[in-house]
Design a protein around this motif. Structure first.
Motif, PDB file in Angstrom:
ATOM      1  N   ARG A 315       0.837  -1.218   0.000  1.00  0.00           N
ATOM      2  CA  ARG A 315       0.000   0.000   0.000  1.00  0.00           C
ATOM      3  C   ARG A 315       0.861   1.253   0.000  1.00  0.00           C
ATOM      4  N   GLU A 316       1.967   1.184   0.753  1.00  0.00           N
ATOM      5  CA  GLU A 316       2.868   2.329   0.759  1.00  0.00           C
ATOM      6  C   GLU A 316       3.413   2.579  -0.647  1.00  0.00           C
ATOM      7  N   LEU A 319       0.755   4.142  -2.709  1.00  0.00           N
ATOM      8  CA  LEU A 319       0.595   5.552  -2.376  1.00  0.00           C
ATOM      9  C   LEU A 319       1.720   6.388  -2.977  1.00  0.00           C
ATOM     10  N   ARG A 320       2.957   5.899  -2.813  1.00  0.00           N
ATOM     11  CA  ARG A 320       4.088   6.641  -3.359  1.00  0.00           C
ATOM     12  C   ARG A 320       3.924   6.820  -4.866  1.00  0.00           C
ATOM     13  N   MET A 321       3.433   5.775  -5.516  1.00  0.00           N
ATOM     14  CA  MET A 321       3.216   5.883  -6.953  1.00  0.00           C
ATOM     15  C   MET A 321       2.114   6.896  -7.252  1.00  0.00           C
ATOM     16  N   ALA A 322       1.036   6.859  -6.437  1.00  0.00           N
ATOM     17  CA  ALA A 322      -0.087   7.760  -6.668  1.00  0.00           C
ATOM     18  C   ALA A 322       0.346   9.220  -6.536  1.00  0.00           C
ATOM     19  N   VAL A 323       1.234   9.498  -5.580  1.00  0.00           N
ATOM     20  CA  VAL A 323       1.637  10.894  -5.415  1.00  0.00           C
ATOM     21  C   VAL A 323       2.812  11.263  -6.304  1.00  0.00           C
ATOM     22  N   GLY A 324       3.216  10.361  -7.175  1.00  0.00           N
ATOM     23  CA  GLY A 324       4.157  10.791  -8.200  1.00  0.00           C
ATOM     24  C   GLY A 324       5.485  10.069  -8.266  1.00  0.00           C
ATOM     25  N   ALA A 325       5.649   8.937  -7.527  1.00  0.00           N
ATOM     26  CA  ALA A 325       6.905   8.212  -7.630  1.00  0.00           C
ATOM     27  C   ALA A 325       6.916   7.399  -8.914  1.00  0.00           C
ATOM     28  N   PRO A 402      -0.297   0.904  -9.574  1.00  0.00           N
ATOM     29  CA  PRO A 402      -0.695   1.728  -8.433  1.00  0.00           C
ATOM     30  C   PRO A 402      -2.076   1.395  -7.855  1.00  0.00           C
ATOM     31  N   LEU A 406      -2.704   0.042  -4.127  1.00  0.00           N
ATOM     32  CA  LEU A 406      -3.466   0.847  -3.167  1.00  0.00           C
ATOM     33  C   LEU A 406      -4.588   0.037  -2.522  1.00  0.00           C
TER      34      LEU A 406
END
Lengths: 409, 250
Positions: A315-316, A319-325, A402, A406
């Motif tokens: 999930r982390e 999330l990191r991917m969702a916010v742009g990683a 992602p 998630l």
């Protein structure tokens, strides 16, 4: 994301699971420490051998007689003769590359002083032994010509003998009994310490050749000038092989031994030590190889934990991917974590190895030498393990979708 | 006509599930303008989540086109999509999705790590966003030290920190009780009044009533798209709290 941030993120992730990180590192710690210690002991042994060769001199041959003084059946009379003092003289005079050639005899006997006794090696020698075997006198004097010629009852003793019989007291001028014969101590040798095989080189006494032959070994009947061995020191180490050939032909001629018979042997002590040390080096190499297997196992442990970590942090990752990683950055993040684990494990392992090596030196008498290139290599290798075993878990993380990540429960 | 933030043209999404072909979205054409507060509604399986994933650039459409700030999103690589999300979209999730054992400030900072914002500027912006959501005094608290409502505020601050063109909130009140849910809605309405474009996914009509426009999905079709005068979350919160006081008094 710059590398400093990556390092920070990885550091935080490892610190959050502190115990697990330490346990994971343990494999690398033990592996690195084992490899470094093994290599340090190997290098230490190598150093000891070099020192011993230096002390023996790489330029010394020892010629042993066979048949006469060896156990078992004697050869037929006249077929060969034992070595004599004249052979030593001949070697020194007829082979120009030889510096000194000195005859020696060996006997055993009990030394008694007061209520103490001790059984060192008793060497019958002349004064050339000091040159041939690099001995020095700590106190007193060497044998006089009269003592040498008349089988004088005098002795020069080694450090160990002095310690065992006299302790801190003065040994010079004291009379000890060797097999009931009173002998005056006229000199004490400087200590040489142990050789690589752990033998005490100072546990000996020197007496004139004739004294040992006539009064201790009782060999007057066999040959009046017989000796057990001749120590030959060559002037220049580069002439060793020439001298060996010349020694062989000279002695065959003098002892009347044909080419296909053997009545003596010529040994190069340094070479013998070298051969033994090579065996030891191979053994050490094997141990280091075994140790590196444990490093490999440590690496597999890293991979295992990184896989668990990736799954646990799905999930982390989402999330990191969702916010742009970007996937590339997720890959880097997990790779940096694995490498950081290994690098820290390597550093701790190195510290442990230094501590253990120092301990072995101080308490067990080993020589351990940690070479700088070994340090660099083992740290580099543990980082490499991090990359190698961290790559698969990291790609697994980077390939996640992602949305699925998630939603992962 | 105001500036368009998101536009979809004949958007379709198909899944292959156990040999069955599933059309999760069917021919969706829609336009969301700057300053809109849109509620996406529908029962589970209606396609509303799929729709949100599409406009949030988390998933690629099977057919059709999405324009985000006038940019076509089809045929972008995973890396390019990540950049688009970082730049244009702020996510708020039902389960908050905060990093555990990480301070509120560091959680809000996260999106800024991925676009190389200088450290000091990033800290200042994250701090400002936390102040905006009313958590200026809890910068160093970890998620476990915060209530559900506070955690969701941290998540909203995180969504705001890159000043995105679109805030996507997926059931933001789903894991909260009524009162904290209303508080979160009040915050979203405030942000809307400040000019933010918000898309809210919910299956509760009460919650959808706080938005200015409601889209209703069913079986992958958009079956209704209407604008309404929004309820005020602040007013409902006041009523709820008055009732609480009365209950306690009785």
């Amino acid at each position: 994301m710059n590398s400093l941030t990556l390092l920070q993120v990885a550091w935080v992730a490892l610190r959050v699971n502190l115990l697990r990180s330490i346990l994971t590192m343990l494999g690398i710690i033990i592996g690195v420490a084992a490899v470094i210690i093994m290599l340090a002991l190997g290098a230490g042994a190598r150093y000891d051998v070099d020192q011993q060769i230096k002390s023996l001199g790489g330029n010394v041959f020892v010629v042993f007689a066979r048949g006469r003084f060896m156990g078992g059946a004697r050869e037929a009379s006249g077929s060969s003769q034992g070595l004599t003092e004249m052979d030593a003289q001949a070697i020194e005079q007829q082979i120009p590359e030889v510096n000194v050639a000195t005859p020696t005899l060996r006997a055993s006997g009990q030394l008694i002083y007061g209520n103490l006794n001790w059984a060192p090696e008793i060497h019958g020698v002349d004064n050339k032994i000091y040159t041939a075997q690099s001995w020095e006198l700590a106190e007193g004097r060497s044998f006089s010509d009269t003592e040498l010629a008349s089988a004088g009852r005098v002795a020069v003793i080694g450090q160990t003998v002095k310690r065992e019989l006299f302790g801190a007291a003065d040994a010079l001028g004291q009379t000890v009994r060797v097999n009931k014969m009173p002998v005056t101590v006229i000199g004490v040798l400087k200590g040489k310490g142990q050789n690589t095989q752990g033998n005490d080189q100072d546990d000996l006494i020197f007496m004139p050749l004739d004294t040992v032959r006539k009064r201790i070994a009782g060999m007057t009947l066999s040959s009046p000038k017989a000796v057990r061995s001749i120590i030959v020191q060559v002037t220049d180490e580069r002439d060793m092989s020439i001298v060996e050939q010349q020694l062989d032909s000279l002695l065959r001629q003098r002892l009347r031994i044909s080419d296909n018979q053997s009545g003596f042997s010529i040994r190069n002590l340094a070479e013998m030590v070298e051969t033994r040390s090579q065996t030891m080096q191979i053994f050490n190499g094997l141990l280091a190889a075994v140790a590196s297997v444990s490093l490999l196992v440590g690496g597999i442990g890293i991979m295992n934990i990184m896989l668990v970590s990736v799954t646990e942090r799905t999930r982390e990752i989402g999330l990191r991917m969702a916010v742009g990683a970007e996937p590339r950055i997720i890959l880097k993040q997990f790779l940096v974590e694995a490498v950081l684990l290994c690098a820290m494990g390597g550093l701790i392992g190195l510290t442990l190895a230094v501590a253990v090596s120092l301990g072995l030196e101080h308490f067990a008498g080993f020589t351990a030498i940690i070479q700088p290139q070994v340090v660099v290599m083992s740290l580099g290798f543990s980082c490499l393990i991090g990359v190698f075993f961290g790559y698969y878990p990291a790609t697994k993380a980077a390939r996640m979708q992602p949305i699925e990540a998630l939603r992962f429960e | 006509m105001s500036h368009t933030v998101v536009e979809t043209k004949a958007l379709e999404k198909h899944y292959q599930m156990g040999g069955q072909h599933l059309r999760a979205l069917k021919d969706i054409s829609i336009r969301i303008a700057e300053g809109d507060f849109v509620a996406v509604m529908g029962p589970s399986g209606s396609g509303k989540s799929t729709f949100m994933n599409m406009i949030g650039c988390l998933d690629a459409p099977s057919r059709g086109q999405i324009l985000l700030q006038g940019e076509a999103l089809t045929q972008l690589s995973a890396a390019a999509l990540a950049k688009v999300r970082n730049k244009y979209i702020g996510f708020v999730f039902q389960q908050f999705n905060l990093l555990p054992r990480t301070s509120a400030l560091d959680n809000v900072l996260l999106p800024l790590l991925y676009n190389n914002t200088p450290r000091d500027e990033a800290r200042a912006r994250a701090q400002a966003c936390l102040q905006l959501v009313g958590l200026g005094d809890r910068l160093d608290h970890q998620p476990s030290q915060l209530s559900g409502g506070q955690q969701q505020r941290v998540a909203i601050a995180r969504a705001l920190v890159n000043d995105p063109a679109l805030i996507l909130a997926d059931e933001p009140t789903g894991a909260l009780d009524t009162e904290t849910g209303l508080e979160v809605m009040q915050l979203l309405q405030q942000l809307h009044q400040q000019g933010k474009t918000i898309v809210l996914v919910t299956h509760e009509s009460d919650i959808a009533a706080f938005a200015n426009r409601q889209l209703l999905f069913k079986d992958g079709n958009l079956i209704s798209d209407r604008s309404s005068i929004p309820h005020s979350a602040a007013a409902e919160l006041a009523i709820l709290r008055q009732q609480r006081i009365k209950e306690v008094a009785v």
